[in-house]
Scaffold this motif. Sequence first.
Motif, PDB file in Angstrom:
ATOM      1  N   UNK A  77       0.871  -1.176   0.000  1.00 19.04           N
ATOM      2  CA  UNK A  77       0.000   0.000   0.000  1.00 19.04           C
ATOM      3  C   UNK A  77       0.904   1.221   0.000  1.00 19.04           C
ATOM      4  N   UNK A  78       1.434   1.524  -1.171  1.00 23.56           N
ATOM      5  CA  UNK A  78       2.402   2.601  -1.305  1.00 23.56           C
ATOM      6  C   UNK A  78       1.982   3.511  -2.457  1.00 23.56           C
ATOM      7  N   UNK A  79       2.617   4.668  -2.542  1.00 27.55           N
ATOM      8  CA  UNK A  79       2.321   5.598  -3.632  1.00 27.55           C
ATOM      9  C   UNK A  79       2.893   5.120  -4.956  1.00 27.55           C
ATOM     10  N   UNK A  89       1.183   2.961 -11.263  1.00 24.44           N
ATOM     11  CA  UNK A  89       2.165   3.507 -10.333  1.00 24.44           C
ATOM     12  C   UNK A  89       3.298   2.527 -10.049  1.00 24.44           C
ATOM     13  N   UNK A  90       3.607   1.684 -11.045  1.00 19.89           N
ATOM     14  CA  UNK A  90       4.697   0.723 -10.941  1.00 19.89           C
ATOM     15  C   UNK A  90       5.733   1.073 -11.997  1.00 19.89           C
ATOM     16  N   UNK A  91       6.997   1.103 -11.577  1.00 18.54           N
ATOM     17  CA  UNK A  91       8.092   1.371 -12.504  1.00 18.54           C
ATOM     18  C   UNK A  91       9.045   0.188 -12.466  1.00 18.54           C
ATOM     19  N   UNK A  92       9.410  -0.297 -13.651  1.00 11.60           N
ATOM     20  CA  UNK A  92      10.351  -1.406 -13.777  1.00 11.60           C
ATOM     21  C   UNK A  92      11.674  -0.850 -14.293  1.00 11.60           C
ATOM     22  N   UNK A  93      12.765  -1.219 -13.619  1.00 12.51           N
ATOM     23  CA  UNK A  93      14.105  -0.835 -14.052  1.00 12.51           C
ATOM     24  C   UNK A  93      14.840  -2.076 -14.523  1.00 12.51           C
ATOM     25  N   UNK A  94      15.364  -2.008 -15.742  1.00  6.01           N
ATOM     26  CA  UNK A  94      16.091  -3.141 -16.312  1.00  6.01           C
ATOM     27  C   UNK A  94      17.405  -3.350 -15.570  1.00  6.01           C
ATOM     28  N   UNK A  95      17.698  -4.610 -15.308  1.00  4.43           N
ATOM     29  CA  UNK A  95      18.930  -4.961 -14.610  1.00  4.43           C
ATOM     30  C   UNK A  95      20.004  -5.419 -15.590  1.00  4.43           C
ATOM     31  N   UNK A  96      19.589  -6.186 -16.586  1.00  5.10           N
ATOM     32  CA  UNK A  96      20.576  -6.752 -17.505  1.00  5.10           C
ATOM     33  C   UNK A  96      20.372  -6.312 -18.951  1.00  5.10           C
ATOM     34  N   UNK A  97      19.327  -5.534 -19.211  1.00 10.57           N
ATOM     35  CA  UNK A  97      19.109  -5.009 -20.557  1.00 10.57           C
ATOM     36  C   UNK A  97      19.468  -3.524 -20.571  1.00 10.57           C
ATOM     37  N   UNK A  98      19.595  -2.983 -21.774  1.00 13.17           N
ATOM     38  CA  UNK A  98      19.920  -1.560 -21.901  1.00 13.17           C
ATOM     39  C   UNK A  98      18.673  -0.709 -21.774  1.00 13.17           C
TER      40      UNK A  98
END
Length: 74
Positions: free
Chosen positions: A10-12, A42-51
């Motif tokens: 339950x977060x922003x 309100x979800x952001x995905x950051x790539x770990x192994x892709x550019x």
Amino acid sequence: MSPEQAHLIDVDRAFFIGDAADRAALEADPMFTSLPIYRDGRVTFFADSEDPPVGAALSQSTILSLPYAIDQVL
């Protein structure tokens, strides 16, 4: 966190670090996609192994990687 506890998110905004397969697995999970933060975008995905590897820069932060990550996000 176990899937049974997903309702406790339950977060922003939520940030997830992983690769495309991790994101696909989350987005295939009906429990995850039923969360208000996901439904509201309100979800952001950051790539770990892709550019660009912003997730790697954030999770293994150094004095050199943080400015890179900030530049990529902004």
